[in-house]
Design an enzyme around this catalytic site. Structure first.
Site, short mmCIF file in Angstrom:
data_model
loop_
_atom_site.label_atom_id
_atom_site.label_comp_id
_atom_site.label_asym_id
_atom_site.label_seq_id
_atom_site.Cartn_x
_atom_site.Cartn_y
_atom_site.Cartn_z
N SER A 182 -89.02 29.21 72.94
CA SER A 182 -88.97 30.64 72.67
C SER A 182 -89.37 31.41 73.93
CB SER A 182 -89.87 30.96 71.48
OG SER A 182 -89.59 32.25 70.98
N ASP A 207 -80.91 31.04 64.24
CA ASP A 207 -82.20 31.49 64.78
C ASP A 207 -82.34 33.00 64.58
OD1 ASP A 207 -84.45 32.10 66.35
OD2 ASP A 207 -84.03 30.42 67.70
N HIS A 243 -85.04 29.25 64.10
CA HIS A 243 -86.00 29.24 65.20
C HIS A 243 -86.97 28.06 65.13
CE1 HIS A 243 -87.65 31.35 68.63
NE2 HIS A 243 -88.87 31.26 68.15
#
Length: 720
Positions: free
Chosen positions: A574, A659, A694
């Site tokens: 991320s 995501d 995610h």
């Protein structure tokens, strides 16, 4: 349902320049030897897309990869082509991936129960059994579980879903009904359902498009929930629902008009209030709703004020307030319930200290527990509300992680604590609030021949290029380590949002340590490892400190003999993926291989597009590129924009098609541009989980495949 697109689609062959190669290596006879024919890397079509801002023109040749609906055949074909190529290139690591997966799985106790936590009249816990991917949630009237009642079996609920996440379990005040939330797409948009715990039947109510949290008013028929914007994924509306009525009739209680704020909800420990939390990066606030009045409007605790952050907890007729008011590292205040609305009435309980960050607190009828961070280490203190000195709880390791959980009731006689270090598996304690005695309830079992005495952890400080001292936590296996610069080094970092990656135990990590790899966490600026100033010196116009710190840690660890200069691998996800992208643009020569998971790499384009989920809430973290100062600075480090003609390390890039935090097309474009620009022959593989988001795969064993993939990738490169 997964779309099984063929590797080469003739329908898009004219427009999508993807090399149609075997999905896996084939074997050809050559002088009686088997020779592998390796698949060619996919080559994405270039379609120039012009973007002009502040008089600056950028050309994005891969902008076409963005498909918000995730159904464009051309885009999906490209992602599938990348997946096939990755499978082909990593085919030689398959036996190692399997070995690592089985190794990690073998350390996990199959039949494992969580420690029960009290909430109201019951103790709640979860149970894992056999090869199940998900737990069964249960409750009992006592800690021992003598009259256990099964509430939900997540394994049954997950049947038929490639991805499943169960969240937001909440029992009604009379304990007869259960609200729970389901996400089957990994977009973090939940449907809330209700179960009658006496009959076992589901109610007809179902709330769609929510954040997943459900709070009960005290009448047992009114619930509060947050609805999300389906495009931006911001939770911005608080609704009040009455059981037995359609969702369309729900009452809008609060709507956030500022799209730089997140909205959350919780309930006070005494069950008298519903809290609405208003949170942006640099400003926060709370509104209160009477939980005994199903028609009550929200009341602001104090008027919202730019730059003022605070959170509250109620004890009797007093509110305690953790705030940054005239306190960069926060302080604790209190105010009488009849003095709300004016912060001039706040009275100090714990003063601000420039070298100590006050992180959080927990209230009980007779005690205040607070957590602080001093010199990079979390500390817990218990203070009697009647007065006297605060007592500091002691732990054995020199670097550890400790946090509070399950302290749901004001009359609890003990404090529930979770403790772990790089060498100590997760341990659950009840701490007597009067004697301070630690009662160990459970230590996470690690099956096999694990012995914590075989491993050592170190905590040190590295001097960065500007003189800042960067904390680093290391762990290694004693009999595999020599401080002579011969060991491989795995370095992890994040460094954003003030998120502090405290040193904790990982049984999966043993697979690296047992193979002689030294594991390091670089606690770089952008985290709060050294307090709030450490965070503020690594965001917006000081963001490059984050990347410099990471590189300087690598160089120092190599110089000090913790790792071989040609055997350094690094990983981040991320915002940590942005870190990886910036680091390999700036100093690729220091890394043999890098894994970037769900990486936020197209910083400027994303931050200029308010339709992309969660963008507007990020302005106080990265800056708003509509301002030229921020635009120029962000552009100077944005990994996608700064890809150049140079040699890069071996790269593993992963994402999830669904995501919700970092859209799949950011890493997809980044990989395409890297393929176009890089001058080396090093491996570059890109894997898209076509079902996940995610957080990757769901399920306790399924997600081990992702870890096994990364570890095998690194170990394979290190063995060359």
């Amino acid at each position: 349902m997964k779309k099984n697109l063929p590797f080469c689609l003739s329908i898009v062959a004219a427009t999508l320049l993807v090399a149609c190669s075997p999905a896996t290596p084939t074997k050809q006879a050559n002088n009686n030897e088997a020779v592998s024919v390796v698949a060619s890397a996919p080559v994405a079509e270039k379609i120039p897309y012009e973007m002009v801002m502040h008089g600056d023109t950028r050309i994005d040749s891969y902008y076409w990869m963005r498909d918000d609906k995730r159904e464009d055949p051309k885009v999906l074909a490209h992602l599938e082509a990348e997946n096939h190529y990755a499978d082909a290139m990593l085919a030689g690591t398959k036996p190692l991936q399997t070995e690592l997966f089985e190794e990690m799985k073998s350390r996990i106790k199959k039949d494992d129960d969580s420690v029960p936590t009290r909430s109201g009249s019951f103790y709640y816990s979860s149970e894992m059994r056999g090869d199940n991917e998900y737990p069964v949630y249960v409750r009992s009237s006592d800690f021992a579980g003598t009259d256990k009642q099964a509430l939900l079996d997540a394994n049954k609920l997950a049947e038929g879903h490639e991805y499943y996440n169960l969240g937001g379990l909440s029992a009604s005040p009379d304990d007869k009904l259960l609200a729970y939330a389901e996400d089957t797409l990994s977009r973090r948009i939940y449907s809330i359902k209700f179960k009658d715990l006496l009959s076992g039947e589901l109610l007809g109510d179902e709330l769609q498009g929510t954040s997943g949290t459900t709070l009960w008013a005290n009448d047992n028929k009114t619930v509060y929930y947050i609805k999300k914007d389906p495009q931006t994924l911001l939770g911005y509306q608080v609704f009040r629902h009455t059981l037995g009525t359609p969702q369309e009739q729900d009452e809008l209680v609060y709507e956030e008009s500022d799209n730089t704020f997140y909205t959350g909800i919780s309930k006070s420990k005494d069950d008298s209030l519903i809290y609405i939390h208003h949170s942006s990066t640099e400003t926060s606030g709370v509104s209160l709703i009477d939980a005994n009045n199903p028609n009550a409007p929200p009341q602001a605790f104090v008027p919202r004020e730019a730059g003022l952050e605070y959170e509250v907890a109620k004890l009797g007729d007093t509110f305690y307030v953790l705030t940054n008011l005239d306190a960069q590292n926060f302080r604790l205040m209190k105010v009488a319930a009849d003095k709300l609305g004016d912060k001039s009435h706040w009275q100090e309980v714990i003063a601000h200290r420039p070298d100590v960050q006050l992180q959080g607190f927990e209230l009980f009828n007779q005690h205040l527990v607070y957590q602080q961070r001093h010199n990079g280490q979390s500390e817990l203190f218990v203070q009697k509300l009647s007065g006297g000195p605060a007592h500091k709880l002691s732990f054995n390791d020199n670097a550890y992680m400790v946090h509070l959980y399950g302290n749901n009731e004001l009359d609890n006689p003990a404090l529930r604590v979770y403790y772990t270090s790089m060498t100590t598996p997760g341990t659950h304690y009840d701490v007597d609030l009067n004697s301070f005695a630690l009662n160990q309830l459970k230590q996470q079992p690690v099956l096999g021949d694990f012995d914590s005495a075989n491993y050592a952890s170190e905590r040190l400080f590295v001097e960065a290029r500007d003189g800042a001292k960067v904390p680093v936590t290391l762990v290694y296996r004693k009999d595999k380590f020599k401080k002579d610069g011969t060991n491989p080094l795995y370095q992890y970092g994040y460094g954003s949002y003030g998120a502090t990656m405290d040193p904790g135990f990982s049984s999966n990590r043993l697979s690296l340590l047992d193979r002689g790899i030294v594991y390091a966490i670089a606690h770089i600026r952008g985290s709060e490892m050294l307090g709030r100033p450490w965070y503020e010196d690594g965001k917006k116009l000081t963001k490059k400190n984050t990347f410099n710190d990471f590189i300087d840690v690598t160089k120092a660890l190599v110089a000090q003999g913790y790792g071989h200069k040609d055997k350094v691998v690094a990983a981040g996800g991320s915002a940590g993926g942005l870190l990886m992208g910036a680091v390999i643009n700036q100093a690729p020569e220091h890394y043999l291989a890098v894994a970037a998971h769900v990486p936020f790499v197209d910083v400027v384009t994303t931050m200029l597009d308010e339709s992309i989920p969660l963008t507007t809430n990020e302005y106080d973290e990265w800056g708003n590129p509509n301002d030229k100062t921020y635009y120029d600075y962000m552009l100077s480090y944005s990994p996608y924009d700064q890809v150049k003609a140079q040699a890069y390390p071996h790269l593993l890039v992963t994402t999830g098609l669904h995501d919700s935090q970092v859209q799949y097309f950011e890493p997809a474009k980044w990989v395409a541009k890297l393929r176009e620009m890089k001058t080396d022959s090093n491996m570059l593989v890109f894997k898209t989980d076509m079902e996940a988001g995610h957080g990757g795969a769901s399920g306790r064993f399924k997600r081990l495949h992702d870890t096994a993939l990364e570890y095998a990738f690194f170990l394979d490169r290190l063995s060359k």
